[in-house]
Design a protein around this motif. Structure first.
Motif, mmCIF file in Angstrom:
data_model
loop_
_atom_site.group_PDB
_atom_site.id
_atom_site.type_symbol
_atom_site.label_atom_id
_atom_site.label_comp_id
_atom_site.label_asym_id
_atom_site.label_seq_id
_atom_site.Cartn_x
_atom_site.Cartn_y
_atom_site.Cartn_z
ATOM 1 N N GLY A 189 14.368 0.970 -4.144
ATOM 2 C CA GLY A 189 13.091 0.359 -3.828
ATOM 3 C C GLY A 189 12.145 0.348 -5.009
ATOM 4 N N TYR A 190 10.992 -0.298 -4.794
ATOM 5 C CA TYR A 190 10.016 -0.507 -5.847
ATOM 6 C C TYR A 190 8.652 0.093 -5.477
ATOM 7 C CZ TYR A 190 13.108 -4.172 -7.840
ATOM 8 O OH TYR A 190 14.141 -4.865 -8.406
ATOM 9 N N GLY A 191 7.939 0.562 -6.514
ATOM 10 C CA GLY A 191 6.553 0.979 -6.355
ATOM 11 C C GLY A 191 6.365 2.022 -5.284
ATOM 12 N N LYS A 192 5.308 1.844 -4.491
ATOM 13 C CA LYS A 192 4.988 2.837 -3.450
ATOM 14 C C LYS A 192 6.074 2.901 -2.383
ATOM 15 C CE LYS A 192 2.561 0.042 -0.053
ATOM 16 N NZ LYS A 192 1.431 -0.012 0.863
ATOM 17 N N SER A 193 6.937 1.870 -2.317
ATOM 18 C CA SER A 193 8.019 1.840 -1.328
ATOM 19 C C SER A 193 9.310 2.440 -1.862
ATOM 20 C CB SER A 193 8.271 0.397 -0.883
ATOM 21 O OG SER A 193 7.120 -0.149 -0.279
ATOM 22 N N GLY A 194 9.301 2.905 -3.102
ATOM 23 C CA GLY A 194 10.506 3.424 -3.717
ATOM 24 C C GLY A 194 10.770 4.885 -3.408
ATOM 25 N N ILE A 195 12.038 5.269 -3.507
ATOM 26 C CA ILE A 195 12.437 6.671 -3.323
ATOM 27 C C ILE A 195 13.384 7.050 -4.450
ATOM 28 C CG2 ILE A 195 13.537 8.368 -1.819
ATOM 29 C CD1 ILE A 195 13.010 6.571 0.527
ATOM 30 N N GLU A 196 13.078 8.135 -5.147
ATOM 31 C CA GLU A 196 13.958 8.627 -6.202
ATOM 32 C C GLU A 196 15.092 9.436 -5.585
ATOM 33 O OE1 GLU A 196 11.401 10.815 -8.820
ATOM 34 O OE2 GLU A 196 10.963 9.049 -10.057
ATOM 35 N N ALA A 197 16.302 9.131 -5.990
ATOM 36 C CA ALA A 197 17.482 9.822 -5.453
ATOM 37 C C ALA A 197 17.745 11.069 -6.284
ATOM 38 C CB ALA A 197 18.680 8.883 -5.478
ATOM 39 N N ASP A 215 11.000 -1.176 4.735
ATOM 40 C CA ASP A 215 10.810 -2.158 3.660
ATOM 41 C C ASP A 215 10.731 -1.413 2.329
ATOM 42 O OD1 ASP A 215 10.267 -4.259 2.025
ATOM 43 O OD2 ASP A 215 8.387 -4.834 2.984
ATOM 44 N N PHE A 216 11.672 -1.646 1.463
ATOM 45 C CA PHE A 216 11.719 -0.969 0.169
ATOM 46 C C PHE A 216 11.035 -1.775 -0.938
ATOM 47 C CE2 PHE A 216 14.888 1.469 2.351
ATOM 48 C CZ PHE A 216 14.954 2.691 1.701
ATOM 49 N N ARG A 217 10.414 -2.872 -0.580
ATOM 50 C CA ARG A 217 9.848 -3.759 -1.597
ATOM 51 C C ARG A 217 8.329 -3.723 -1.608
ATOM 52 N NH1 ARG A 217 13.545 -7.062 -3.901
ATOM 53 N NH2 ARG A 217 15.585 -7.167 -2.872
ATOM 54 N N ILE A 218 7.763 -4.143 -2.744
ATOM 55 C CA ILE A 218 6.343 -4.430 -2.859
ATOM 56 C C ILE A 218 6.215 -5.862 -3.387
ATOM 57 C CG2 ILE A 218 5.655 -2.029 -3.274
ATOM 58 C CD1 ILE A 218 5.422 -2.765 -6.286
ATOM 59 N N PRO A 280 4.995 5.422 -7.975
ATOM 60 C CA PRO A 280 4.738 5.540 -6.533
ATOM 61 C C PRO A 280 3.320 5.111 -6.144
ATOM 62 C CG PRO A 280 4.668 7.702 -7.567
ATOM 63 C CD PRO A 280 5.114 6.741 -8.632
ATOM 64 N N LEU A 281 2.471 4.841 -7.147
ATOM 65 C CA LEU A 281 1.101 4.408 -6.868
ATOM 66 C C LEU A 281 0.994 2.903 -6.649
ATOM 67 C CD1 LEU A 281 -0.760 6.430 -9.676
ATOM 68 C CD2 LEU A 281 -0.505 7.069 -7.261
ATOM 69 N N VAL A 282 1.898 2.153 -7.235
ATOM 70 C CA VAL A 282 1.737 0.699 -7.327
ATOM 71 C C VAL A 282 2.044 0.015 -5.998
ATOM 72 C CG1 VAL A 282 2.617 -1.402 -8.429
ATOM 73 C CG2 VAL A 282 2.175 0.645 -9.800
ATOM 74 N N GLU A 283 1.053 -0.778 -5.550
ATOM 75 C CA GLU A 283 1.202 -1.556 -4.306
ATOM 76 C C GLU A 283 1.536 -3.017 -4.584
ATOM 77 O OE1 GLU A 283 -1.859 0.046 -1.134
ATOM 78 O OE2 GLU A 283 -2.813 -0.011 -3.114
ATOM 79 N N VAL A 284 1.136 -3.505 -5.762
ATOM 80 C CA VAL A 284 1.424 -4.875 -6.172
ATOM 81 C C VAL A 284 1.778 -4.851 -7.660
ATOM 82 C CG1 VAL A 284 0.590 -7.253 -6.337
ATOM 83 C CG2 VAL A 284 -0.291 -5.758 -4.534
ATOM 84 N N ALA A 285 2.857 -5.545 -8.029
ATOM 85 C CA ALA A 285 3.252 -5.633 -9.438
ATOM 86 C C ALA A 285 2.963 -7.040 -9.956
ATOM 87 C CB ALA A 285 4.728 -5.310 -9.599
ATOM 88 N N ILE A 303 14.184 -10.020 -7.371
ATOM 89 C CA ILE A 303 13.498 -11.201 -6.852
ATOM 90 C C ILE A 303 11.992 -10.967 -6.914
ATOM 91 C CG2 ILE A 303 15.349 -11.992 -5.320
ATOM 92 C CD1 ILE A 303 13.859 -10.685 -2.990
ATOM 93 N N CYS A 304 11.241 -12.061 -6.892
ATOM 94 C CA CYS A 304 9.779 -11.947 -6.880
ATOM 95 C C CYS A 304 9.215 -12.840 -5.767
ATOM 96 C CB CYS A 304 9.173 -12.326 -8.232
ATOM 97 S SG CYS A 304 9.589 -13.981 -8.817
ATOM 98 N N ASP A 305 7.959 -12.598 -5.418
ATOM 99 C CA ASP A 305 7.296 -13.368 -4.365
ATOM 100 C C ASP A 305 6.665 -14.639 -4.919
ATOM 101 O OD1 ASP A 305 6.999 -11.278 -1.841
ATOM 102 O OD2 ASP A 305 7.073 -10.292 -3.787
ATOM 103 N N ILE A 306 6.080 -14.515 -6.093
ATOM 104 C CA ILE A 306 5.394 -15.633 -6.742
ATOM 105 C C ILE A 306 5.768 -15.615 -8.213
ATOM 106 C CG2 ILE A 306 3.141 -16.600 -7.389
ATOM 107 C CD1 ILE A 306 1.979 -15.247 -4.878
ATOM 108 N N ALA A 307 6.048 -16.786 -8.774
ATOM 109 C CA ALA A 307 6.270 -16.898 -10.215
ATOM 110 C C ALA A 307 5.345 -17.977 -10.764
ATOM 111 C CB ALA A 307 7.718 -17.236 -10.526
ATOM 112 N N VAL A 308 4.729 -17.678 -11.895
ATOM 113 C CA VAL A 308 3.816 -18.614 -12.556
ATOM 114 C C VAL A 308 4.415 -19.001 -13.909
ATOM 115 C CG1 VAL A 308 1.492 -18.962 -13.476
ATOM 116 C CG2 VAL A 308 1.829 -17.479 -11.476
#
Length: 604
Positions: A189-197, A215-218, A280-285, A303-308
């Motif tokens: 997962g990513y950001g605040k939704s991530g878990i270190e193994a 949901d493991f994504r941000i 673990p702090l990041v809610e949006v990248a 994958i990303c949600d929006i690309a510019v």
């Protein structure tokens, strides 16, 4: 099939591991990319194919020449097939994807094939080249020894069995992962939704989260383009952070989390993206994603949600075998190809290359333009799509439901009262991205108003300082389009003298450097060349000569001089400038410009 064929030895020139969506594929994200030279062509008997197939039969290779392939392509297919077969024999995989591309240099190609673990993939490429050389010399090949050596490499890379099972499960569930390295453990997962193994307890938690469909994504917003990437990235991050979200963003000057810098430097590659996605702090990248990182290692996310894509302009051609504008556009399009199914591409309707990318995009596209009557805008609105555009010096957003005024262009500080079209384009791109993220027009307007061109918010981008009786502008403009934007701005400035400090870059095409000289002669009364940085394989004298050629083509009477390496160029410019001069330093020519200018403010 019996035939005679030419085969060649393969000399490896460089090897890279692509770890995310890349120039070659958005689906096959883990690729070994090898730049090779084909040498010592030899003729083989019609039985050579039989020899190859019998040699590799028990090592999972089915080498079959494709009809119509060139002789060199046959060699590259054999090289790739061996590299894949060695991995399959060592790690019990079924890898098969490969490809190649001819470069502009004789007998030099880019070859790529998939891998499961990175070091095994790289070593298999080396072994494949050695095996091919032995085949050409009719030497016996000791496969047992080769597989044993590769097995040792593979064993060092293997995760523990339980973690491997979790990784396989994550792949099936489309859960993103980040590989471990010297500093960080494996992460799901990513950001605040991530878990270190990191231990067995975490493994249990991860498995539980899988079952509960956590949901493991941000949200991820990726920004690329030839010009405007950094400012657009910062502006999007600024607007979103006003909604009490912790934003992590990468730029060409550093990595920021919650607007606090955590790492300085050009941080626009995949490793920098991973730093944001590990936090673990990041809610949006919000990730500036530059050409170099994409070509070198692929994207730092799946994958990303929006690309510019701000624009695609002539820049960096001839570097990393990206030779044409079409090649460059393909590099930029990687972020669009990585957009999730319900995501959005934010594209420039005023740029022919981004228009073409949009036409081929498989996701929804939202367009921005400086012209409300742009045919792409009109067509999109007819189809009930969404767009941002300028009408009567005002930014509007329009979709199938309504037309909304966002802000007057003159009220957006980075446009300098509407004088800077390139900054207006950045504002349009950021506005459209923010709307598609879900930010209200009111918050977007407030964000645009409070984003000030300054060392704090836009370091190195249109920073203007008062130094004594002079104005000093520092801007990162480094290509023809960037220089042209500065030229247009300076045409609105009144000054006793307009003095420019410029530098060329050694890995750019000669014609591009000449063009920078021409644009410089069109906007400056005095040109100072300080060619200490950015030599990149050329002698300083060569680069200076190219700049001067352009300067004199534009104006045979132009005043220019080369500032000696040991002389600090801004101090020299200030020493020769009459009162009321406007001094412009471009292309990162100054070392630590903010501190430098602060020192001169005290002295003058």
């Amino acid at each position: 099939m019996n035939y005679s064929a030419y085969f060649a030895a393969v000399k490896i020139l460089s090897t890279q591991a692509l770890r995310g969506p890349n120039y070659w594929s958005n689906l096959k994200t883990k690729l070994i990319q090898v730049r090779v030279e084909l040498v010592n062509n030899e003729i083989f008997s019609p039985l050579f194919e039989d020899k190859i197939n019998s040699t590799f039969k028990e090592y999972l290779i089915d080498f079959l020449i494709k009809e119509g392939n060139s002789n060199n392509e046959k060699t590259l297919q054999l090289f790739s097939s061996i590299g894949l077969a060695l991995q399959n024999a060592t790690s019990k995989n079924n890898l098969a994807f490969w490809g190649c591309k001819k470069t502009k240099y004789p007998n030099i190609y880019i070859v790529y094939f998939e891998y499961k673990t990175e070091q095994l993939g790289k070593e298999s490429a080396k072994k494949a080249a050695a095996i091919l050389e032995d085949l050409l010399a009719n030497k016996d090949i000791n496969f047992e020894k080769i597989i044993s050596e590769l097995s040792s490499v593979f064993e060092k890379e293997k995760q523990d069995e339980k973690l491997n099972l979790l990784i396989d499960q994550a792949e099936k569930l489309n859960i993103p992962t980040i590989n471990s390295d010297e500093d960080y453990p494996f992460q799901f997962g990513y950001g605040k939704s991530g878990i270190e193994a990191i231990n067995a307890d975490k493994y249990v938690q991860i498995e539980k989260d899988f079952r509960e469909k956590k949901d493991f994504r941000i949200p991820i917003i990726a920004i690329t383009g030839s010009n405007g990437k950094t400012t657009t990235t910062r502006l999007i991050a600024h607007i979103i952070s006003q909604n009490n979200l912790c934003v992590g963003f990468t730029t060409s000057d550093g990595i920021y989390i919650n607007h606090k810098i955590v790492d300085k430097g050009d941080t626009t590659g995949p490793k920098s993206a991973e730093m944001i996605l590990r936090s673990p702090l990041v809610e949006v990248a919000v990730l500036e994603t530059a050409r170099g990182g994409i070509v070198r290692a692929g994207l730092g996310f799946d994958i990303c949600d929006i690309a510019v894509i701000t624009n695609v302009q002539e820049d960096h051609l001839g570097i990393s075998d990206i030779e044409t504008m079409e090649d460059l556009a393909q590099v930029k399009s990687v972020v669009v190809n990585a957009i999730k199914k319900d995501g959005v591409a934010i594209l420039n309707a005023d740029n022919a290359y981004t228009v073409n990318i949009g036409r081929n995009a498989k996701c929804n596209v939202a367009w921005f333009s400086m012209d409300a009557l742009n045919p792409i805008i009109l067509s999109k609105l007819e189809a009930n799509g969404s767009c941002c555009y300028i009408e009567n010096d005002e930014i509007f957003f329009q979709d199938k439901t309504k037309k909304t005024s966002i802000i007057k262009v003159k009220d957006v500080p980075i446009t300098f009262g509407g004088k800077l079209n390139f900054m207006t384009q950045n504002a349009l791109a950021a506005t459209l991205a923010a709307i598609n993220f879900g930010i209200s027009p009111e918050f977007i307007s407030q964000g645009l108003k409070t984003f000030i061109p300054s060392p704090e918010q836009t370091p190195g981008r249109m920073n203007i300082f008062d130094v004594g009786n002079h104005k000093v502008l520092v801007d990162f403009a480094h290509n023809q389009d960037g220089f042209s934007g500065i030229r247009d701005f300076l045409s609105t400035v009144s000054a006793t003298k307009k003095i420019g400090i410029i530098v060329g870059t050694g890995d750019r095409k000669t014609s591009d450097t000449i063009e920078l000289g021409k644009i410089s002669a069109a906007m400056f009364d005095v040109i100072l060349i300080h060619q200490v940085k950015f030599l990149r394989g050329k002698q300083a004298e060569e680069i200076v000569a190219e700049l001067v050629e352009g300067i004199l083509q534009q104006n045979p009477n132009a005043k220019w001089e080369r500032v000696a390496d040991e002389i600090e160029p801004l101090g020299y410019a200030l020493s020769i400038a009459p009162q009321g001069s406007f001094i412009t330093a471009l292309s990162d020519v100054l070392v630590s410009p903010i501190e430098l200018i602060d020192n001169y403010k005290i002295k003058i």
